[in-house]
Motif scaffolding. Structure first.
Motif, mmCIF file in Angstrom:
data_model
loop_
_atom_site.group_PDB
_atom_site.id
_atom_site.type_symbol
_atom_site.label_atom_id
_atom_site.label_comp_id
_atom_site.label_asym_id
_atom_site.label_seq_id
_atom_site.Cartn_x
_atom_site.Cartn_y
_atom_site.Cartn_z
ATOM 1 N N ILE A 361 13.877 -100.378 3.384
ATOM 2 C CA ILE A 361 14.055 -99.026 3.733
ATOM 3 C C ILE A 361 13.110 -98.065 2.996
ATOM 4 O O ILE A 361 12.796 -98.383 1.826
ATOM 5 N N SER A 362 12.857 -97.090 3.427
ATOM 6 C CA SER A 362 11.723 -96.101 2.577
ATOM 7 C C SER A 362 12.747 -95.329 1.841
ATOM 8 O O SER A 362 13.612 -94.406 2.243
ATOM 9 N N HIS A 363 12.460 -95.259 0.571
ATOM 10 C CA HIS A 363 13.067 -94.235 -0.620
ATOM 11 C C HIS A 363 12.329 -92.838 -0.769
ATOM 12 O O HIS A 363 12.816 -92.052 -1.381
ATOM 13 N N GLY A 364 10.994 -93.105 -0.569
ATOM 14 C CA GLY A 364 10.225 -91.905 -0.807
ATOM 15 C C GLY A 364 9.769 -91.268 0.371
ATOM 16 O O GLY A 364 10.365 -91.195 1.460
ATOM 17 N N GLY A 365 8.822 -90.267 0.305
ATOM 18 C CA GLY A 365 8.234 -89.388 1.189
ATOM 19 C C GLY A 365 9.164 -88.406 1.765
ATOM 20 O O GLY A 365 10.231 -88.068 0.811
ATOM 21 N N LEU A 366 9.027 -87.656 2.535
ATOM 22 C CA LEU A 366 9.847 -86.417 3.102
ATOM 23 C C LEU A 366 11.117 -86.701 3.622
ATOM 24 O O LEU A 366 11.459 -87.804 3.996
#
Length: 493
Positions: A361-366
């Motif tokens: 799962i993506s924890h970074g970004g917008l």
């Protein structure tokens, strides 16, 4: 020493009834087969986002496919953007590109507000879920452009229409996402976010999750196998657990180390966490278990994040020890601190083995990146729990409320570089490879351990185990959820 990890029934005889741990769920029957079990026949085992055919929304327990279908439709309704501006994924995990300002200034096609409530109340379940997901997505877009008044209005609608106790997995997901987005709106208005953490509640929920789902056991048993293989013929070993919690995975490893043909090693363990009281209790439990096995053991509690460590001496590292570092990642709270500082410490420690289990799962970004990524991810988690446990199961509610809700809230309401001040690594295993670490392929015995765990949890057809690029991936249906990998330093080999 045999590469396989065998734990016989005799290990269970060592357990005393007055102890708090449930060792029946931490010890297991390890196998010594060298023939890997059958895994997915597809190239990667998990499909890329948007690559599957149309989903039958009437079939039960297919929430993750349904959410993917709906969000894909909603995203396609947005104005066309350039390739650099669009969402992107790969077959491994949902790592989305940054959302363009042009995209964030728009909103998905709105539903007619006049009859929305009637449709939800009297329409079929598919229409209700479609309506809730559509409003949830609109709310996420409003938050992403700081239209907090509109977002707050939609959050109120969602919290009135969706219940975390609903028989519908989809409605439960919307209810918990609505709570998280309500927290995000409130935090944005106040200008700060300082969540309270009840570690005893979290640890208790984590143990329940370990009992009712294969995901935690998958992380423990595959990592133990990799550590065992790395510690062959080593008589002094040091295990560093970056977030030890209750130490549920270590009794099984202790048992096989204590029964090695060449004799047990001297085991030193450093357990890291945020509560010294809980760390000391975990150390006592592990020390008592090691003592009954006749194994020399030291435990050193460190109530600090690894990224905040300045002096390595606090970790009690001794010259000549074979160092093994274990990190089971989660989104319950920040367990390690700043990523680049954590990486620097890992390099300085020069470990013989690092076992890393990552959430896909993506924890970074917008914000909108994290919203879409987490919606896909946790829909699959809810799917798996709903297929295995009854609607009103207390353990299911406990896991959903004390763990999954907290993770969703941290990703949406707390996380993000704009709020924490730190840019998080998207995929840690990629960063390890770029920073001088060598990958150690997960062995056939690790694969056998994982398959053995899956066989304990019906319905076995729902879980998907894939061995690829030296890693092991466990998912639900066609959604990857956890990836286990092992690494070593150049110098330590």
């Amino acid at each position: 020493m045999r590469a396989g990890f065998e734990v016989g029934q005799g290990a269970l005889d060592l357990i005393q009834p007055h102890e708090q741990w449930n060792y029946n769920n931490t010890l297991g029957a390890y196998v010594t087969t060298t023939t890997p079990p059958t895994t997915s026949s597809s190239a990667s085992g998990f499909s890329a986002y948007g690559s599957k055919p149309a989903v039958n929304l009437e079939r039960p327990n297919e929430l993750s496919e349904w959410v993917e279908h709906v969000t894909k439709t909603l995203i396609e309704d947005l104005p066309e953007s350039t390739p650099e501006e669009s969402f992107q994924t790969d077959a491994n995990m949902p790592t989305y590109a940054d959302v363009s300002p042009r995209m964030c200034e728009t909103r998905p096609r709105k539903m007619a507000r006049g009859d929305w409530s009637d449709e939800v109340r009297f329409g079929d379940q598919g229409n209700k879920g479609l309506s809730l997901i559509a409003v949830l997505f609109e709310c996420a877009v409003a938050i992403s452009v700081d239209n907090l008044g509109e977002a707050h209005r939609m959050v109120l609608e969602l919290t009135q229409m969706a219940s975390p106790y609903s028989p519908s997995c989809g409605e439960r997901v919307v209810a918990y996402f609505a709570k998280a987005m309500a927290s995000r709106v409130m935090n944005s208005w106040l200008g700060f976010c300082s969540p309270l953490t009840n570690h005893k509640l979290i640890h208790g929920g984590f143990q329940v999750f370990n009992n009712i789902s294969p995901f935690v056991k998958f992380a423990h048993f595959t990592s133990n196998q990799a550590i065992l293989e790395a510690f062959q013929r080593r008589d002094r070993v040091h295990i560093l657990d970056l977030d030890i919690m209750q130490g549920l995975q270590w009794p099984a490893l202790f048992h096989i180390l204590a029964t090695r043909i060449e004799g047990p090693p001297y085991v030193r363990m450093t357990g890291m966490g945020t509560s010294m009281e809980l760390l000391v209790e975990t150390g006592k439990q592990l020390s008592n278990f090691a003592k009954r096995l006749g194994m020399s053991f030291e435990f050193h509690p460190v109530a600090k994040k690894i990224g905040d460590v300045v002096d390595l001496s606090v970790l009690q590292i001794r010259r000549g020890d074979a160092i093994g570092i274990h990190w089971l990642q989660h989104s319950l709270y920040d367990a390690t601190g700043t990523d680049w500082k954590t990486m620097r410490l890992l390099q300085e420690l020069n470990p013989r083995i690092i076992t890393l289990v990552e959430q896909d799962i993506s924890h970074g970004g917008l914000f909108l990146d994290r919203f879409v990524s987490s919606l896909h991810y946790y829909s699959a988690i809810f799917d798996s729990l709903g297929a295995f446990l009854p609607i009103d199961d207390n353990n299911r509610h406990r896991v959903e409320h004390s763990l999954i809700h907290r993770e969703i809230n941290n990703i949406l309401a707390v996380g993000g570089p704009g709020r924490s001040g730190d840019d998080k690594f998207r995929v840690w295993r990629s960063e390890l490879g770029r920073n001088g670490f060598l990958q150690v392929p997960m062995s056939s015995n690790s694969l056998a351990q994982a398959q053995l765990i899956l066989n304990m949890f019906p319905p076995t057809h729902g879980y998907n185990l894939v061995q690829e690029d030296g890693t092991l991936r466990l998912g639900w249906k066609e959604t990857a959820l956890y990836t286990a990998s092992a690494w070593t330093c150049h110098v330590s080999r």
